[in-house]
Scaffold this motif. Structure first.
Motif, PDB file in Angstrom:
ATOM      1  N   UNK A  84       6.844  10.564  17.125  1.00 53.37           N
ATOM      2  CA  UNK A  84       5.521  10.618  17.745  1.00 53.37           C
ATOM      3  C   UNK A  84       4.467  10.513  16.645  1.00 53.37           C
ATOM      4  N   UNK A  85       3.339   9.933  16.981  1.00 50.82           N
ATOM      5  CA  UNK A  85       2.266   9.755  16.009  1.00 50.82           C
ATOM      6  C   UNK A  85       1.868  11.095  15.393  1.00 50.82           C
ATOM      7  N   UNK A 109      -4.382   7.189   9.621  1.00 55.86           N
ATOM      8  CA  UNK A 109      -3.050   6.868  10.121  1.00 55.86           C
ATOM      9  C   UNK A 109      -3.118   5.701  11.098  1.00 55.86           C
ATOM     10  N   UNK A 110      -4.092   5.717  11.986  1.00 54.41           N
ATOM     11  CA  UNK A 110      -4.261   4.650  12.961  1.00 54.41           C
ATOM     12  C   UNK A 110      -4.466   3.302  12.270  1.00 54.41           C
ATOM     13  N   UNK A 111      -5.277   3.294  11.244  1.00 49.93           N
ATOM     14  CA  UNK A 111      -5.531   2.070  10.475  1.00 49.93           C
ATOM     15  C   UNK A 111      -4.238   1.522   9.866  1.00 49.93           C
ATOM     16  N   UNK A 112      -3.471   2.388   9.236  1.00 50.04           N
ATOM     17  CA  UNK A 112      -2.234   1.955   8.582  1.00 50.04           C
ATOM     18  C   UNK A 112      -1.180   1.540   9.604  1.00 50.04           C
ATOM     19  N   UNK A 162       2.644  13.029   6.782  1.00 45.79           N
ATOM     20  CA  UNK A 162       1.817  12.361   5.777  1.00 45.79           C
ATOM     21  C   UNK A 162       0.604  13.179   5.373  1.00 45.79           C
ATOM     22  N   UNK A 163       0.176  14.096   6.243  1.00 43.71           N
ATOM     23  CA  UNK A 163      -1.001  14.921   5.985  1.00 43.71           C
ATOM     24  C   UNK A 163      -2.232  14.064   5.690  1.00 43.71           C
ATOM     25  N   UNK A 171       0.852  -1.183   0.000  1.00 46.38           N
ATOM     26  CA  UNK A 171       0.000   0.000   0.000  1.00 46.38           C
ATOM     27  C   UNK A 171       0.890   1.236   0.000  1.00 46.38           C
ATOM     28  N   UNK A 172       0.680   2.174  -0.916  1.00 48.25           N
ATOM     29  CA  UNK A 172       1.550   3.357  -1.007  1.00 48.25           C
ATOM     30  C   UNK A 172       1.632   4.175   0.283  1.00 48.25           C
ATOM     31  N   UNK A 173       0.519   4.330   0.989  1.00 45.27           N
ATOM     32  CA  UNK A 173       0.528   5.111   2.231  1.00 45.27           C
ATOM     33  C   UNK A 173       1.350   4.401   3.297  1.00 45.27           C
TER      34      UNK A 173
END
Length: 79
Positions: A34-35, A49-52, A42-43, A15-17
């Protein structure tokens, strides 16, 4: 390394992200990030973000450590 684990890790990085996220953490080195800092780079929305991140943690590519109220993410080099 087990074939199934390697396949899952390669699939996660397909996955690119997630690949971009992993590259950011590799570049951050042993200190990690840090998250919130990762999210700024990544914006993307925090839920995305949490999913990835969960996918990368589940496959053993990333580790997370809580420091007070901050969640630090690191690339898991041995993984």
């Amino acid at each position: 390394m087990k074939l199934e684990k390697a396949a899952a890790q390669l699939e996660a990085l397909g996955n690119p992200t997630r690949l971009q996220l992993y590259r950011i953490l590799v570049r951050a080195g042993d200190d990690g990030l840090a998250v919130g800092s990762v999210q700024e780079k990544l914006d993307i929305p925090s839920s995305t973000l949490s999913h990835h991140l969960k996918r990368l943690v589940d496959t053993g590519l990333v580790t997370q450590e809580r420091q007070a109220t901050t969640l630090i993410c690191r690339a898991n080099y041995p993984g």
